[in-house]
Design a protein around this motif. Structure first.
Motif, PDB file in Angstrom:
ATOM      1  N   VAL A  41     -22.981 -21.713 -22.166  1.00 51.89           N
ATOM      2  CA  VAL A  41     -21.616 -21.318 -21.844  1.00 51.89           C
ATOM      3  C   VAL A  41     -20.824 -22.608 -21.670  1.00 51.89           C
ATOM      4  O   VAL A  41     -21.129 -23.417 -20.800  1.00 51.89           O
ATOM      5  CB  VAL A  41     -21.537 -20.450 -20.572  1.00 51.89           C
ATOM      6  CG1 VAL A  41     -20.095 -20.127 -20.227  1.00 51.89           C
ATOM      7  CG2 VAL A  41     -22.335 -19.166 -20.757  1.00 51.89           C
ATOM      8  N   ILE A  42     -19.847 -22.799 -22.535  1.00 51.75           N
ATOM      9  CA  ILE A  42     -19.034 -24.007 -22.526  1.00 51.75           C
ATOM     10  C   ILE A  42     -17.682 -23.660 -21.937  1.00 51.75           C
ATOM     11  O   ILE A  42     -16.964 -22.801 -22.452  1.00 51.75           O
ATOM     12  CB  ILE A  42     -18.872 -24.599 -23.948  1.00 51.75           C
ATOM     13  CG1 ILE A  42     -20.231 -25.014 -24.511  1.00 51.75           C
ATOM     14  CG2 ILE A  42     -17.953 -25.798 -23.926  1.00 51.75           C
ATOM     15  CD1 ILE A  42     -20.903 -23.967 -25.302  1.00 51.75           C
ATOM     16  N   ASN A  43     -17.338 -24.320 -20.844  1.00 48.20           N
ATOM     17  CA  ASN A  43     -16.094 -24.057 -20.130  1.00 48.20           C
ATOM     18  C   ASN A  43     -15.016 -24.992 -20.652  1.00 48.20           C
ATOM     19  O   ASN A  43     -15.036 -26.183 -20.386  1.00 48.20           O
ATOM     20  CB  ASN A  43     -16.309 -24.267 -18.631  1.00 48.20           C
ATOM     21  CG  ASN A  43     -15.062 -24.019 -17.825  1.00 48.20           C
ATOM     22  OD1 ASN A  43     -13.990 -23.739 -18.364  1.00 48.20           O
ATOM     23  ND2 ASN A  43     -15.195 -24.121 -16.525  1.00 48.20           N
ATOM     24  N   TRP A  44     -14.062 -24.434 -21.391  1.00 43.99           N
ATOM     25  CA  TRP A  44     -12.926 -25.205 -21.874  1.00 43.99           C
ATOM     26  C   TRP A  44     -11.670 -24.789 -21.126  1.00 43.99           C
ATOM     27  O   TRP A  44     -10.626 -24.543 -21.711  1.00 43.99           O
ATOM     28  CB  TRP A  44     -12.763 -25.056 -23.390  1.00 43.99           C
ATOM     29  CG  TRP A  44     -13.679 -25.955 -24.154  1.00 43.99           C
ATOM     30  CD1 TRP A  44     -14.315 -27.062 -23.673  1.00 43.99           C
ATOM     31  CD2 TRP A  44     -14.068 -25.847 -25.507  1.00 43.99           C
ATOM     32  NE1 TRP A  44     -15.076 -27.639 -24.654  1.00 43.99           N
ATOM     33  CE2 TRP A  44     -14.942 -26.906 -25.798  1.00 43.99           C
ATOM     34  CE3 TRP A  44     -13.770 -24.949 -26.512  1.00 43.99           C
ATOM     35  CZ2 TRP A  44     -15.511 -27.102 -27.045  1.00 43.99           C
ATOM     36  CZ3 TRP A  44     -14.339 -25.137 -27.761  1.00 43.99           C
ATOM     37  CH2 TRP A  44     -15.203 -26.204 -28.017  1.00 43.99           C
ATOM     38  N   GLY A  45     -11.778 -24.730 -19.808  1.00 40.46           N
ATOM     39  CA  GLY A  45     -10.630 -24.457 -18.970  1.00 40.46           C
ATOM     40  C   GLY A  45      -9.761 -25.699 -18.860  1.00 40.46           C
ATOM     41  O   GLY A  45     -10.264 -26.771 -18.523  1.00 40.46           O
ATOM     42  N   VAL A  46      -8.496 -25.560 -19.174  1.00 36.95           N
ATOM     43  CA  VAL A  46      -7.560 -26.685 -19.142  1.00 36.95           C
ATOM     44  C   VAL A  46      -6.431 -26.328 -18.177  1.00 36.95           C
ATOM     45  O   VAL A  46      -5.687 -25.379 -18.420  1.00 36.95           O
ATOM     46  CB  VAL A  46      -6.980 -26.973 -20.552  1.00 36.95           C
ATOM     47  CG1 VAL A  46      -5.984 -28.114 -20.493  1.00 36.95           C
ATOM     48  CG2 VAL A  46      -8.099 -27.258 -21.544  1.00 36.95           C
ATOM     49  N   GLU A  61     -13.291 -29.890 -32.026  1.00 34.73           N
ATOM     50  CA  GLU A  61     -14.555 -29.932 -31.269  1.00 34.73           C
ATOM     51  C   GLU A  61     -15.307 -28.617 -31.418  1.00 34.73           C
ATOM     52  O   GLU A  61     -16.529 -28.598 -31.556  1.00 34.73           O
ATOM     53  CB  GLU A  61     -14.277 -30.231 -29.796  1.00 34.73           C
ATOM     54  CG  GLU A  61     -15.495 -30.172 -28.902  1.00 34.73           C
ATOM     55  CD  GLU A  61     -16.564 -31.213 -29.197  1.00 34.73           C
ATOM     56  OE1 GLU A  61     -17.715 -31.008 -28.763  1.00 34.73           O
ATOM     57  OE2 GLU A  61     -16.257 -32.220 -29.875  1.00 34.73           O
ATOM     58  N   LEU A  62     -14.589 -27.516 -31.401  1.00 33.92           N
ATOM     59  CA  LEU A  62     -15.215 -26.206 -31.591  1.00 33.92           C
ATOM     60  C   LEU A  62     -15.897 -26.141 -32.954  1.00 33.92           C
ATOM     61  O   LEU A  62     -17.058 -25.741 -33.065  1.00 33.92           O
ATOM     62  CB  LEU A  62     -14.171 -25.101 -31.453  1.00 33.92           C
ATOM     63  CG  LEU A  62     -14.647 -23.668 -31.663  1.00 33.92           C
ATOM     64  CD1 LEU A  62     -15.741 -23.300 -30.677  1.00 33.92           C
ATOM     65  CD2 LEU A  62     -13.479 -22.702 -31.543  1.00 33.92           C
ATOM     66  N   ALA A  63     -15.202 -26.565 -33.993  1.00 36.32           N
ATOM     67  CA  ALA A  63     -15.788 -26.567 -35.344  1.00 36.32           C
ATOM     68  C   ALA A  63     -17.029 -27.458 -35.400  1.00 36.32           C
ATOM     69  O   ALA A  63     -18.034 -27.099 -36.031  1.00 36.32           O
ATOM     70  CB  ALA A  63     -14.751 -27.029 -36.364  1.00 36.32           C
ATOM     71  N   ALA A  64     -16.983 -28.601 -34.740  1.00 36.70           N
ATOM     72  CA  ALA A  64     -18.135 -29.514 -34.736  1.00 36.70           C
ATOM     73  C   ALA A  64     -19.321 -28.882 -34.021  1.00 36.70           C
ATOM     74  O   ALA A  64     -20.472 -28.976 -34.493  1.00 36.70           O
ATOM     75  CB  ALA A  64     -17.755 -30.844 -34.082  1.00 36.70           C
ATOM     76  N   GLN A  65     -19.083 -28.234 -32.895  1.00 38.79           N
ATOM     77  CA  GLN A  65     -20.185 -27.601 -32.161  1.00 38.79           C
ATOM     78  C   GLN A  65     -20.783 -26.435 -32.932  1.00 38.79           C
ATOM     79  O   GLN A  65     -21.991 -26.228 -32.927  1.00 38.79           O
ATOM     80  CB  GLN A  65     -19.714 -27.172 -30.772  1.00 38.79           C
ATOM     81  CG  GLN A  65     -19.477 -28.358 -29.874  1.00 38.79           C
ATOM     82  CD  GLN A  65     -19.567 -28.005 -28.404  1.00 38.79           C
ATOM     83  OE1 GLN A  65     -20.178 -27.021 -28.004  1.00 38.79           O
ATOM     84  NE2 GLN A  65     -18.964 -28.839 -27.587  1.00 38.79           N
ATOM     85  N   VAL A  66     -19.926 -25.673 -33.607  1.00 35.30           N
ATOM     86  CA  VAL A  66     -20.431 -24.564 -34.433  1.00 35.30           C
ATOM     87  C   VAL A  66     -21.300 -25.114 -35.565  1.00 35.30           C
ATOM     88  O   VAL A  66     -22.390 -24.593 -35.836  1.00 35.30           O
ATOM     89  CB  VAL A  66     -19.258 -23.718 -34.981  1.00 35.30           C
ATOM     90  CG1 VAL A  66     -19.731 -22.760 -36.066  1.00 35.30           C
ATOM     91  CG2 VAL A  66     -18.583 -22.952 -33.846  1.00 35.30           C
ATOM     92  N   ALA A  67     -20.850 -26.180 -36.211  1.00 32.62           N
ATOM     93  CA  ALA A  67     -21.593 -26.776 -37.328  1.00 32.62           C
ATOM     94  C   ALA A  67     -22.953 -27.314 -36.889  1.00 32.62           C
ATOM     95  O   ALA A  67     -23.912 -27.302 -37.666  1.00 32.62           O
ATOM     96  CB  ALA A  67     -20.769 -27.889 -37.975  1.00 32.62           C
ATOM     97  N   GLU A  68     -23.060 -27.762 -35.646  1.00 28.91           N
ATOM     98  CA  GLU A  68     -24.323 -28.301 -35.124  1.00 28.91           C
ATOM     99  C   GLU A  68     -25.356 -27.217 -34.854  1.00 28.91           C
ATOM    100  O   GLU A  68     -26.525 -27.522 -34.668  1.00 28.91           O
ATOM    101  CB  GLU A  68     -24.077 -29.058 -33.806  1.00 28.91           C
ATOM    102  CG  GLU A  68     -23.348 -30.361 -33.966  1.00 28.91           C
ATOM    103  CD  GLU A  68     -23.014 -30.986 -32.617  1.00 28.91           C
ATOM    104  OE1 GLU A  68     -23.423 -30.451 -31.555  1.00 28.91           O
ATOM    105  OE2 GLU A  68     -22.324 -32.021 -32.621  1.00 28.91           O
ATOM    106  N   ARG A 107     -11.628 -18.498 -35.364  1.00 29.35           N
ATOM    107  CA  ARG A 107     -12.391 -17.925 -36.489  1.00 29.35           C
ATOM    108  C   ARG A 107     -12.561 -18.957 -37.600  1.00 29.35           C
ATOM    109  O   ARG A 107     -13.641 -19.098 -38.163  1.00 29.35           O
ATOM    110  CB  ARG A 107     -11.690 -16.682 -37.036  1.00 29.35           C
ATOM    111  CG  ARG A 107     -11.665 -15.516 -36.101  1.00 29.35           C
ATOM    112  CD  ARG A 107     -12.940 -14.743 -36.143  1.00 29.35           C
ATOM    113  NE  ARG A 107     -12.769 -13.478 -35.430  1.00 29.35           N
ATOM    114  CZ  ARG A 107     -13.767 -12.676 -35.157  1.00 29.35           C
ATOM    115  NH1 ARG A 107     -14.987 -12.979 -35.535  1.00 29.35           N
ATOM    116  NH2 ARG A 107     -13.565 -11.567 -34.503  1.00 29.35           N
ATOM    117  N   ALA A 108     -11.494 -19.702 -37.904  1.00 30.08           N
ATOM    118  CA  ALA A 108     -11.571 -20.732 -38.944  1.00 30.08           C
ATOM    119  C   ALA A 108     -12.550 -21.844 -38.555  1.00 30.08           C
ATOM    120  O   ALA A 108     -13.164 -22.453 -39.426  1.00 30.08           O
ATOM    121  CB  ALA A 108     -10.181 -21.322 -39.203  1.00 30.08           C
ATOM    122  N   ALA A 109     -12.713 -22.073 -37.254  1.00 30.85           N
ATOM    123  CA  ALA A 109     -13.663 -23.087 -36.775  1.00 30.85           C
ATOM    124  C   ALA A 109     -15.101 -22.593 -36.841  1.00 30.85           C
ATOM    125  O   ALA A 109     -16.027 -23.372 -36.623  1.00 30.85           O
ATOM    126  CB  ALA A 109     -13.310 -23.497 -35.342  1.00 30.85           C
ATOM    127  N   GLY A 110     -15.291 -21.302 -37.127  1.00 36.66           N
ATOM    128  CA  GLY A 110     -16.641 -20.770 -37.288  1.00 36.66           C
ATOM    129  C   GLY A 110     -17.108 -19.826 -36.206  1.00 36.66           C
ATOM    130  O   GLY A 110     -18.265 -19.395 -36.210  1.00 36.66           O
TER     131      GLY A 110
END
Length: 161
Positions: A41-46, A61-68, A107-110
């Motif tokens: 669970v990644i908390n991206w609260g800003v 960053e979201l796209a990079a994490q999805v790709a990993e 969605r585009a980020a994966g």
């Protein structure tokens, strides 16, 4: 043997994702506790974030994490919008448009699944009732899941009722 890839839940929210706690747990902590299987669970609260800023923030960053993590499910839980009305003069229609763009960008980020938490009616920094959040809900309800591009819409019980 390849290690099992954990699914990921990305909590895209404002300060309520990290700054506010109930019984010592933040909103993402409660999500992590409620999920019965192993996942990240990644908390991206800003803090002070609006839908206008969150629709593009951290998408690379979201796209990079999805790709990993190929083969894993990538779930975004989106809860934002109240700051648009507290700290700016946004209209419900503008916030709705930003939410649709945020979901599209995720969605585009994966991201494979998106859950939209319709905003709570809350009070502004000045302590007055926030009257614009209830105007946002009918726009979300009228559009429905398909038009919003989400898998589920959650309508929490309002604290102000």
């Amino acid at each position: 043997m390849r290690p099992q890839v954990k699914d990921s839940i990305y909590v895209i929210t404002d300060s309520r994702g990290g700054a506010y706690a109930d019984q010592g747990k933040t909103y993402p902590d409660w999500i992590a506790a409620a999920v019965k299987q192993q996942c990240r669970v990644i908390n991206w609260g800003v803090g002070s974030a609006t839908t206008a800023t969150l629709k593009t923030a951290q998408m690379a960053e979201l796209a990079a994490q999805v790709a990993e993590r190929p083969g894993a499910r990538h779930i975004a839980v989106v809860m934002c919008g109240v700051n648009d009305f507290i700290s700016s003069s946004s209209t419900p229609e503008a916030v709705y448009g930003h939410l649709v763009q945020l979901v599209s960008n995720a969605r585009a980020a994966g991201v494979t699944h998106v859950v939209l938490v319709a905003e709570l009616v809350t009070t502004s920094a000045a302590g007055g009732a926030n009257t614009k959040v209830p105007l946002l809900r009918p726009l979300i309800q009228a559009a429905g899941k398909f038009s919003m591009g989400v898998d589920a819409i959650v309508y929490p019980t309002d604290a102000a009722q």
